[in-house]
Design a protein around this motif. Structure first.
Motif, PDB file in Angstrom:
ATOM      1  N   UNK A   1      48.282  31.322  49.936  1.00 53.65           N
ATOM      2  CA  UNK A   1      49.320  31.114  50.426  1.00 53.65           C
ATOM      3  C   UNK A   1      50.828  30.608  49.806  1.00 53.65           C
ATOM      4  N   UNK A   2      51.649  31.096  50.216  1.00 52.76           N
ATOM      5  CA  UNK A   2      53.247  31.850  49.999  1.00 52.76           C
ATOM      6  C   UNK A   2      54.056  30.810  50.383  1.00 52.76           C
ATOM      7  N   UNK A   3      55.312  30.060  50.262  1.00 59.65           N
ATOM      8  CA  UNK A   3      55.948  29.182  50.862  1.00 59.65           C
ATOM      9  C   UNK A   3      57.762  29.007  50.208  1.00 59.65           C
ATOM     10  N   UNK A   4      58.252  30.269  50.877  1.00 56.09           N
ATOM     11  CA  UNK A   4      59.638  30.332  50.191  1.00 56.09           C
ATOM     12  C   UNK A   4      60.760  30.856  51.430  1.00 56.09           C
ATOM     13  N   UNK A   5      61.460  30.135  51.148  1.00 53.95           N
ATOM     14  CA  UNK A   5      62.406  30.152  52.930  1.00 53.95           C
ATOM     15  C   UNK A   5      63.261  31.194  52.289  1.00 53.95           C
ATOM     16  N   UNK A   6      63.077  32.922  53.148  1.00 58.20           N
ATOM     17  CA  UNK A   6      63.991  34.383  53.511  1.00 58.20           C
ATOM     18  C   UNK A   6      65.470  33.855  53.050  1.00 58.20           C
ATOM     19  N   UNK A   7      66.534  33.389  54.245  1.00 62.06           N
ATOM     20  CA  UNK A   7      67.329  32.976  54.703  1.00 62.06           C
ATOM     21  C   UNK A   7      67.932  32.440  53.547  1.00 62.06           C
ATOM     22  N   UNK A   8      67.199  31.413  52.686  1.00 63.74           N
ATOM     23  CA  UNK A   8      67.959  30.401  51.755  1.00 63.74           C
ATOM     24  C   UNK A   8      67.833  31.431  50.090  1.00 63.74           C
ATOM     25  N   UNK A   9      67.518  33.013  50.266  1.00 61.89           N
ATOM     26  CA  UNK A   9      67.743  33.737  48.638  1.00 61.89           C
ATOM     27  C   UNK A   9      65.746  33.664  48.439  1.00 61.89           C
ATOM     28  N   UNK A  10      65.442  33.558  49.309  1.00 59.03           N
ATOM     29  CA  UNK A  10      64.291  33.377  49.138  1.00 59.03           C
ATOM     30  C   UNK A  10      63.691  31.632  47.816  1.00 59.03           C
ATOM     31  N   UNK A  11      63.881  30.745  48.229  1.00 58.21           N
ATOM     32  CA  UNK A  11      64.352  29.748  47.256  1.00 58.21           C
ATOM     33  C   UNK A  11      63.585  28.590  47.700  1.00 58.21           C
ATOM     34  N   UNK A  12      62.943  27.856  46.991  1.00 59.49           N
ATOM     35  CA  UNK A  12      62.368  26.802  47.492  1.00 59.49           C
ATOM     36  C   UNK A  12      63.282  25.506  48.458  1.00 59.49           C
ATOM     37  N   UNK A  13      62.938  25.253  49.390  1.00 63.01           N
ATOM     38  CA  UNK A  13      63.502  24.322  50.137  1.00 63.01           C
ATOM     39  C   UNK A  13      63.146  23.341  50.614  1.00 63.01           C
ATOM     40  N   UNK A  14      63.178  21.684  51.270  1.00 68.62           N
ATOM     41  CA  UNK A  14      62.579  20.845  51.723  1.00 68.62           C
ATOM     42  C   UNK A  14      61.816  21.112  52.874  1.00 68.62           C
ATOM     43  N   UNK A  15      62.147  22.300  53.930  1.00 69.71           N
ATOM     44  CA  UNK A  15      61.264  22.723  54.729  1.00 69.71           C
ATOM     45  C   UNK A  15      60.249  23.239  53.875  1.00 69.71           C
ATOM     46  N   UNK A  16      60.495  23.863  52.771  1.00 76.16           N
ATOM     47  CA  UNK A  16      59.093  24.872  52.199  1.00 76.16           C
ATOM     48  C   UNK A  16      58.160  22.934  51.574  1.00 76.16           C
ATOM     49  N   UNK A  17      58.865  22.679  51.341  1.00 76.62           N
ATOM     50  CA  UNK A  17      57.974  21.392  50.420  1.00 76.62           C
ATOM     51  C   UNK A  17      57.251  20.696  51.382  1.00 76.62           C
ATOM     52  N   UNK A  18      58.106  20.358  52.941  1.00 70.95           N
ATOM     53  CA  UNK A  18      57.415  19.560  53.931  1.00 70.95           C
ATOM     54  C   UNK A  18      56.397  20.677  54.331  1.00 70.95           C
ATOM     55  N   UNK A  19      56.180  21.109  54.368  1.00 70.89           N
ATOM     56  CA  UNK A  19      54.728  22.438  54.960  1.00 70.89           C
ATOM     57  C   UNK A  19      53.828  22.497  54.076  1.00 70.89           C
ATOM     58  N   UNK A  20      54.477  22.391  52.726  1.00 70.41           N
ATOM     59  CA  UNK A  20      53.536  22.381  51.737  1.00 70.41           C
ATOM     60  C   UNK A  20      52.809  21.425  51.465  1.00 70.41           C
ATOM     61  N   UNK A  21      53.685  19.246  52.009  1.00 67.75           N
ATOM     62  CA  UNK A  21      52.825  18.613  51.852  1.00 67.75           C
ATOM     63  C   UNK A  21      51.812  17.958  53.173  1.00 67.75           C
ATOM     64  N   UNK A  22      52.043  19.151  54.279  1.00 67.35           N
ATOM     65  CA  UNK A  22      51.660  18.697  55.828  1.00 67.35           C
ATOM     66  C   UNK A  22      49.938  19.900  54.688  1.00 67.35           C
ATOM     67  N   UNK A  23      50.313  21.084  54.408  1.00 67.61           N
ATOM     68  CA  UNK A  23      49.179  21.295  54.121  1.00 67.61           C
ATOM     69  C   UNK A  23      48.185  20.101  53.757  1.00 67.61           C
ATOM     70  N   UNK A  24      48.689  20.184  52.324  1.00 65.53           N
ATOM     71  CA  UNK A  24      47.756  19.164  51.309  1.00 65.53           C
ATOM     72  C   UNK A  24      46.878  18.251  52.142  1.00 65.53           C
ATOM     73  N   UNK A  25      48.136  17.509  53.542  1.00 66.43           N
ATOM     74  CA  UNK A  25      47.439  16.796  53.984  1.00 66.43           C
ATOM     75  C   UNK A  25      46.165  16.736  54.616  1.00 66.43           C
ATOM     76  N   UNK A  26      45.692  18.619  55.272  1.00 62.43           N
ATOM     77  CA  UNK A  26      45.017  18.786  55.529  1.00 62.43           C
ATOM     78  C   UNK A  26      44.277  18.832  55.052  1.00 62.43           C
ATOM     79  N   UNK A  27      43.837  19.613  53.746  1.00 60.88           N
ATOM     80  CA  UNK A  27      43.048  19.618  52.744  1.00 60.88           C
ATOM     81  C   UNK A  27      42.225  18.577  51.681  1.00 60.88           C
ATOM     82  N   UNK A  28      43.081  17.200  51.883  1.00 62.17           N
ATOM     83  CA  UNK A  28      42.547  15.864  51.695  1.00 62.17           C
ATOM     84  C   UNK A  28      41.392  14.987  52.634  1.00 62.17           C
ATOM     85  N   UNK A  29      41.505  15.968  53.986  1.00 63.64           N
ATOM     86  CA  UNK A  29      40.767  15.297  54.512  1.00 63.64           C
ATOM     87  C   UNK A  29      39.457  16.209  55.159  1.00 63.64           C
ATOM     88  N   UNK A  30      38.779  15.754  54.553  1.00 62.58           N
ATOM     89  CA  UNK A  30      37.008  15.996  54.547  1.00 62.58           C
ATOM     90  C   UNK A  30      35.039  15.426  55.525  1.00 62.58           C
TER      91      UNK A  30
END
Length: 79
Positions: free
Chosen positions: A50-79
């Protein structure tokens, strides 16, 4: 663990088998719909990249990317 580089945030995960990887992808797709966010990702059998970046912000990492990453991390901690 997410790796931050000039392409964005990247993470690769390996699952027991394709079914586990597919179940994970379905859960990420639900978050995708909820946040109206569309990551770059690939799947090959039990590996997901998985690769996260915000296209319309010049491919930078934004709060939205970090939020999405944290939500994915929450999934992987559920076993």
């Amino acid at each position: 663990m997410w790796i931050k580089n000039n392409l964005g945030l990247e993470k690769e995960s390996t699952f027991k088998d394709f079914n586990d990887a597919y179940e994970f992808m379905k859960k990420v797709a639900l978050i995708d719909s909820e946040l109206d966010y569309h990551p770059d990702w690939t799947n090959c059998y039990n590996n997901i990249y998985i690769r996260l970046y915000t296209f319309n912000k010049k491919n930078s990492i934004t709060e939205r990317d970090l939020l999405f990453a944290s939500r994915i991390d929450a999934l992987t901690s559920i076993k």
